[in-house]
Write a protein that holds these residues in place. Structure first.
Motif, short mmCIF file in Angstrom:
data_model
loop_
_atom_site.label_atom_id
_atom_site.label_comp_id
_atom_site.label_asym_id
_atom_site.label_seq_id
_atom_site.Cartn_x
_atom_site.Cartn_y
_atom_site.Cartn_z
N ALA A 123 0.82 -1.21 0.00
CA ALA A 123 0.00 0.00 0.00
C ALA A 123 0.86 1.26 0.00
CB ALA A 123 -0.93 -0.01 1.21
N VAL A 124 1.93 1.26 0.78
CA VAL A 124 2.82 2.42 0.81
C VAL A 124 3.48 2.61 -0.55
CG1 VAL A 124 4.99 3.28 1.80
CG2 VAL A 124 3.21 2.40 3.29
N ALA A 125 3.89 1.52 -1.18
CA ALA A 125 4.50 1.63 -2.51
C ALA A 125 3.50 2.21 -3.51
CB ALA A 125 4.98 0.26 -2.99
N ALA A 126 2.24 1.79 -3.44
CA ALA A 126 1.23 2.33 -4.35
C ALA A 126 1.00 3.82 -4.10
CB ALA A 126 -0.09 1.57 -4.19
N ILE A 127 0.98 4.23 -2.85
CA ILE A 127 0.80 5.65 -2.52
C ILE A 127 1.97 6.48 -3.03
CG2 ILE A 127 0.71 7.29 -0.61
CD1 ILE A 127 -0.97 5.15 0.88
N VAL A 128 3.18 5.96 -2.85
CA VAL A 128 4.36 6.69 -3.31
C VAL A 128 4.33 6.84 -4.83
CG1 VAL A 128 6.87 6.54 -3.54
CG2 VAL A 128 5.80 6.09 -1.34
N VAL A 129 3.99 5.80 -5.54
CA VAL A 129 3.95 5.85 -7.01
C VAL A 129 2.83 6.78 -7.47
CG1 VAL A 129 3.54 4.51 -9.10
CG2 VAL A 129 5.02 3.60 -7.31
N LEU A 130 1.69 6.75 -6.80
CA LEU A 130 0.57 7.62 -7.20
C LEU A 130 0.88 9.09 -6.98
CD1 LEU A 130 -2.64 5.75 -6.07
CD2 LEU A 130 -2.08 6.53 -8.35
N ASN A 131 1.70 9.42 -6.01
CA ASN A 131 1.99 10.82 -5.70
C ASN A 131 3.11 11.41 -6.54
OD1 ASN A 131 0.01 11.40 -3.77
ND2 ASN A 131 1.15 10.26 -2.23
N LEU A 132 3.64 10.67 -7.48
CA LEU A 132 4.64 11.22 -8.38
C LEU A 132 3.95 12.11 -9.42
CD1 LEU A 132 6.91 8.12 -8.91
CD2 LEU A 132 7.36 10.12 -7.52
N ALA A 133 4.70 13.02 -10.00
CA ALA A 133 4.14 14.00 -10.93
C ALA A 133 4.08 13.46 -12.35
CB ALA A 133 4.96 15.28 -10.88
N HIS A 134 3.39 12.36 -12.57
CA HIS A 134 3.19 11.80 -13.89
C HIS A 134 1.71 11.55 -14.08
CE1 HIS A 134 7.49 11.03 -13.44
NE2 HIS A 134 7.53 10.98 -14.75
N HIS A 135 1.26 11.63 -15.31
CA HIS A 135 -0.16 11.42 -15.59
C HIS A 135 -0.30 10.44 -16.75
CE1 HIS A 135 -1.21 14.62 -12.88
NE2 HIS A 135 -0.33 15.41 -13.48
N GLY A 136 -1.48 9.89 -16.84
CA GLY A 136 -1.76 8.92 -17.88
C GLY A 136 -2.32 7.66 -17.26
N TRP A 137 -2.95 6.86 -18.10
CA TRP A 137 -3.60 5.65 -17.61
C TRP A 137 -2.60 4.68 -16.99
CZ3 TRP A 137 -3.47 0.42 -18.65
CH2 TRP A 137 -4.52 -0.31 -18.11
N VAL A 138 -1.48 4.47 -17.63
CA VAL A 138 -0.48 3.52 -17.12
C VAL A 138 0.09 4.00 -15.80
CG1 VAL A 138 1.76 2.47 -17.59
CG2 VAL A 138 0.08 2.64 -19.40
N ALA A 139 0.45 5.28 -15.71
CA ALA A 139 1.05 5.83 -14.49
C ALA A 139 0.04 5.90 -13.35
CB ALA A 139 1.63 7.21 -14.75
N ASP A 140 -1.23 6.13 -13.66
CA ASP A 140 -2.24 6.28 -12.61
C ASP A 140 -2.90 4.98 -12.18
OD1 ASP A 140 -1.82 8.99 -12.54
OD2 ASP A 140 -3.44 9.47 -13.93
N TRP A 141 -2.98 4.00 -13.07
CA TRP A 141 -3.72 2.78 -12.75
C TRP A 141 -2.88 1.51 -12.72
CZ3 TRP A 141 -8.47 2.95 -10.85
CH2 TRP A 141 -9.19 4.12 -11.03
N LEU A 142 -1.93 1.41 -13.60
CA LEU A 142 -1.17 0.15 -13.71
C LEU A 142 0.08 0.15 -12.83
CD1 LEU A 142 -1.08 -2.56 -15.17
CD2 LEU A 142 0.27 -1.48 -16.94
N LEU A 143 0.91 1.16 -12.92
CA LEU A 143 2.18 1.17 -12.21
C LEU A 143 2.07 1.15 -10.68
CD1 LEU A 143 4.40 3.44 -14.47
CD2 LEU A 143 4.33 0.95 -14.31
N PRO A 144 1.04 1.76 -10.06
CA PRO A 144 0.95 1.65 -8.61
C PRO A 144 0.74 0.22 -8.10
CG PRO A 144 -0.35 3.50 -9.36
CD PRO A 144 0.10 2.75 -10.58
#
Length: 174
Positions: free
Chosen positions: A110-131
């Motif tokens: 969960a912490v890893a997902a939060i960290v990845v979500l709070n990065l300054a990138h946008h897009g479907w892959v960055a917002d939904w898949l990579l976390p």
């Protein structure tokens, strides 16, 4: 429970108690260190923060998941027969430790997902898949660790398996 013993004088010994075993703390430091090193290396090579953070979190969760899987498999192999009261108490103790490991691993994902979500990138892959990638990698590593620990075990049988019975002939309806 681990402890550190320091001899202060001939008659005085000081004990420091800490949760867990020293070997497990070392494994945790190795997991965080390898994740941090892989993130730093990828950041130096690609200058892509998103890729570096996802890779670092995934490596950390993979190493810790593998270690948790090995510990869970060891606990399962030593699981007692539940026929008496002492065995049931031991089973509760095993279950409590397994629940603690599962909570720690889940919080890590969960912490890893939060960290990845709070990065300054946008897009479907960055917002939904990579976390989700670090948590999935950690879960797969947990299963790999459990399988790895079971590879060393052997199973014996009293003899070769019996041949299967031939299927019974169906009566004809002519």
């Amino acid at each position: 429970m681990g402890r550190i013993v320091k001899q202060l004088s001939d008659t005085t010994t000081k004990y420091y108690w800490y949760p867990g075993e020293k070997q497990e703390w070392i494994r945790a430091v190795v997991a965080v260190g390898t994740g941090g090193a892989s993130a730093a290396l990828l950041m130096m090579l690609t200058r892509n923060t998103l890729a570096a953070v996802v890779t670092g979190c995934a490596v950390t969760l993979a190493v810790s998941g593998f270690n948790f899987g090995r510990r869970d498999a060891k606990a399962l192999s030593g699981f007692p027969n539940l026929s008496d009261k002492a065995a049931r108490r031991a089973a509760i103790s095993h279950s409590g430790r397994a629940a603690w490991r599962a909570s720690a691993h889940g919080v890590g994902g969960a912490v890893a997902a939060i960290v990845v979500l709070n990065l300054a990138h946008h897009g479907w892959v960055a917002d939904w898949l990579l976390p989700v990638v670090p948590a999935v990698v950690g879960a797969l590593a947990h299963q790999t660790g459990m399988i790895w620990e079971q590879l060393a075990s052997t199973v014996t049988s009293p003899g070769p398996a019996a041949a299967p019975a031939a299927p019974a002939a169906k009566p004809s309806t002519e």
